[in-house]
Design a protein around this motif. Structure first.
Motif, PDB file in Angstrom:
ATOM      1  N   GLY A  34       0.622  -1.168  -0.054  1.00 12.82           N
ATOM      2  CA  GLY A  34       0.077   0.062   0.187  1.00 12.82           C
ATOM      3  C   GLY A  34       0.865   1.314  -0.002  1.00 12.82           C
ATOM      4  N   ASP A  35       1.765   1.202   0.847  1.00 13.88           N
ATOM      5  CA  ASP A  35       2.971   2.344   0.749  1.00 13.88           C
ATOM      6  C   ASP A  35       3.438   2.529  -0.681  1.00 13.88           C
ATOM      7  OD1 ASP A  35       2.269   2.744   3.532  1.00 13.88           O
ATOM      8  OD2 ASP A  35       4.322   1.793   4.148  1.00 13.88           O
ATOM      9  N   ASP A  36       3.905   1.549  -1.247  1.00 20.29           N
ATOM     10  CA  ASP A  36       4.352   1.697  -2.866  1.00 20.29           C
ATOM     11  C   ASP A  36       3.339   2.609  -3.698  1.00 20.29           C
ATOM     12  OD1 ASP A  36       6.756   0.278  -1.670  1.00 20.29           O
ATOM     13  OD2 ASP A  36       5.892  -1.695  -2.534  1.00 20.29           O
ATOM     14  N   VAL A  37       2.145   1.797  -3.427  1.00 19.84           N
ATOM     15  CA  VAL A  37       1.099   2.601  -4.063  1.00 19.84           C
ATOM     16  C   VAL A  37       1.195   4.120  -3.957  1.00 19.84           C
ATOM     17  CG1 VAL A  37      -1.329   2.577  -4.682  1.00 19.84           C
ATOM     18  CG2 VAL A  37      -0.208   0.671  -4.650  1.00 19.84           C
ATOM     19  N   CYS A  38       0.888   4.412  -2.779  1.00 17.27           N
ATOM     20  CA  CYS A  38       1.051   5.663  -2.170  1.00 17.27           C
ATOM     21  C   CYS A  38       2.167   6.523  -2.576  1.00 17.27           C
ATOM     22  CB  CYS A  38       0.651   5.702  -0.766  1.00 17.27           C
ATOM     23  SG  CYS A  38      -0.918   5.264  -0.413  1.00 17.27           S
ATOM     24  N   ALA A  39       3.390   6.097  -2.679  1.00 16.55           N
ATOM     25  CA  ALA A  39       4.621   6.479  -2.924  1.00 16.55           C
ATOM     26  C   ALA A  39       4.540   7.109  -4.596  1.00 16.55           C
ATOM     27  CB  ALA A  39       6.001   5.699  -2.739  1.00 16.55           C
ATOM     28  N   GLU A  40       3.914   6.377  -5.304  1.00 13.77           N
ATOM     29  CA  GLU A  40       3.903   6.642  -6.825  1.00 13.77           C
ATOM     30  C   GLU A  40       2.895   7.569  -7.127  1.00 13.77           C
ATOM     31  OE1 GLU A  40       3.765   3.968 -10.699  1.00 13.77           O
ATOM     32  OE2 GLU A  40       5.110   3.179  -9.217  1.00 13.77           O
ATOM     33  N   LYS A  41       3.210   8.849  -6.949  1.00 16.45           N
ATOM     34  CA  LYS A  41       2.072   9.837  -7.017  1.00 16.45           C
ATOM     35  C   LYS A  41       2.382  10.713  -8.307  1.00 16.45           C
ATOM     36  CE  LYS A  41       1.236  10.540  -2.262  1.00 16.45           C
ATOM     37  NZ  LYS A  41       1.023  11.540  -1.101  1.00 16.45           N
ATOM     38  N   VAL A  42       3.524  10.623  -8.958  1.00 14.83           N
ATOM     39  CA  VAL A  42       3.982  11.397 -10.121  1.00 14.83           C
ATOM     40  C   VAL A  42       3.526  11.279 -11.380  1.00 14.83           C
ATOM     41  CG1 VAL A  42       6.111  12.018 -11.267  1.00 14.83           C
ATOM     42  CG2 VAL A  42       6.384  11.694  -8.580  1.00 14.83           C
ATOM     43  N   LYS A  43       3.402   9.920 -11.646  1.00 14.86           N
ATOM     44  CA  LYS A  43       2.739   9.557 -12.864  1.00 14.86           C
ATOM     45  C   LYS A  43       1.355   8.871 -12.674  1.00 14.86           C
ATOM     46  CE  LYS A  43       3.692   7.368 -17.269  1.00 14.86           C
ATOM     47  NZ  LYS A  43       4.624   7.575 -18.378  1.00 14.86           N
ATOM     48  N   TYR A  44       0.509   9.605 -13.165  1.00 16.21           N
ATOM     49  CA  TYR A  44      -0.674   8.917 -13.160  1.00 16.21           C
ATOM     50  C   TYR A  44      -1.330   8.294 -14.370  1.00 16.21           C
ATOM     51  CZ  TYR A  44      -1.349  11.935  -8.995  1.00 16.21           C
ATOM     52  OH  TYR A  44      -1.148  12.612  -8.020  1.00 16.21           O
ATOM     53  N   ASP A  45      -2.231   7.600 -14.505  1.00 15.74           N
ATOM     54  CA  ASP A  45      -2.632   6.849 -15.765  1.00 15.74           C
ATOM     55  C   ASP A  45      -4.293   7.201 -15.744  1.00 15.74           C
ATOM     56  OD1 ASP A  45      -3.716   5.355 -17.950  1.00 15.74           O
ATOM     57  OD2 ASP A  45      -3.404   3.423 -16.868  1.00 15.74           O
ATOM     58  N   CYS A  46      -4.518   8.051 -16.417  1.00 14.88           N
ATOM     59  CA  CYS A  46      -5.853   8.671 -16.668  1.00 14.88           C
ATOM     60  C   CYS A  46      -6.653   7.842 -17.924  1.00 14.88           C
ATOM     61  CB  CYS A  46      -5.872  10.295 -16.845  1.00 14.88           C
ATOM     62  SG  CYS A  46      -5.260  11.059 -15.269  1.00 14.88           S
ATOM     63  N   SER A  47      -6.290   6.904 -18.360  1.00 20.22           N
ATOM     64  CA  SER A  47      -6.987   6.073 -19.407  1.00 20.22           C
ATOM     65  C   SER A  47      -8.421   5.556 -18.924  1.00 20.22           C
ATOM     66  CB  SER A  47      -6.121   4.885 -19.903  1.00 20.22           C
ATOM     67  OG  SER A  47      -4.752   5.190 -20.259  1.00 20.22           O
ATOM     68  N   VAL A  48      -9.310   5.883 -19.566  1.00 25.51           N
ATOM     69  CA  VAL A  48     -10.559   5.558 -19.540  1.00 25.51           C
ATOM     70  C   VAL A  48     -11.273   5.314 -20.844  1.00 25.51           C
ATOM     71  CG1 VAL A  48     -11.356   7.935 -19.147  1.00 25.51           C
ATOM     72  CG2 VAL A  48     -12.685   6.075 -18.014  1.00 25.51           C
TER      73      VAL A  48
END
Length: 156
Positions: free
Chosen positions: A36-50
């Motif tokens: 969970g911390d790894d997911v939280c640490a990765e804030k810089v690049k988002y995937d906005c595909s929808v």
């Protein structure tokens, strides 16, 4: 001969310092990090595909805020509408409150299903109640479909 000995000694010492500095940082992360911390640490690049709606990627559930804080909302959509809303919900049981003065015009939103749209909003004390499961909702005014962020904490 002395000069090369000094250079070699300096490089060795510098290499040891770099190894220790890197090792200290990594071992601290390995000891305290969970998935969970790894997911939280990765804030810089988002995937906005929808495809066929909205996706809200920030807030991502890792942060906590205070009533009155300015937060960044990042979302993607492929829904073309005349305008859009960003809302706050204190739980799934309530409709929510608008966080923007007026609707966001279509000219300010890229609705191509892959671009991240970023807006800053304020958790206005007149509308926002503290919650352990606050959410951001993004939707169009005229079309159906919504995007909901992961739950986050909002404190007094």
């Amino acid at each position: 001969m002395k000069f090369s000995h000094i250079v070699a000694s300096s490089l060795t010492a510098l290499g040891m310092f770099a190894f220790v500095a890197c090792d200290d940082g990594n071992s601290a992360n390995n000891n305290s990090s969970s998935k969970g911390d790894d997911v939280c640490a990765e804030k810089v690049k988002y995937d906005c595909s929808v495809s066929g709606g909205f996706v809200v990627v920030a807030p991502n559930g890792c942060d906590s805020y205070k009533v009155g804080d300015k937060i960044t909302v990042v979302f993607g959509t492929d829904v073309e509408d005349a305008s859009y809303r960003i809302m706050y919900r204190e739980s799934d049981e309530v409709e929510g409150w608008d966080l923007t003065e007026a609707s966001i015009p279509a000219s300010e939103v890229v609705a191509d299903g892959k671009t991240c749209n970023t807006f800053e909003v304020v958790l206005n004390p007149d509308d926002v109640e503290p919650s352990d499961e606050g959410m951001i909702v993004v939707k169009g005014y005229g079309k159906s479909g919504i995007g909901v962020s992961k739950p986050f904490k909002v404190k007094e």
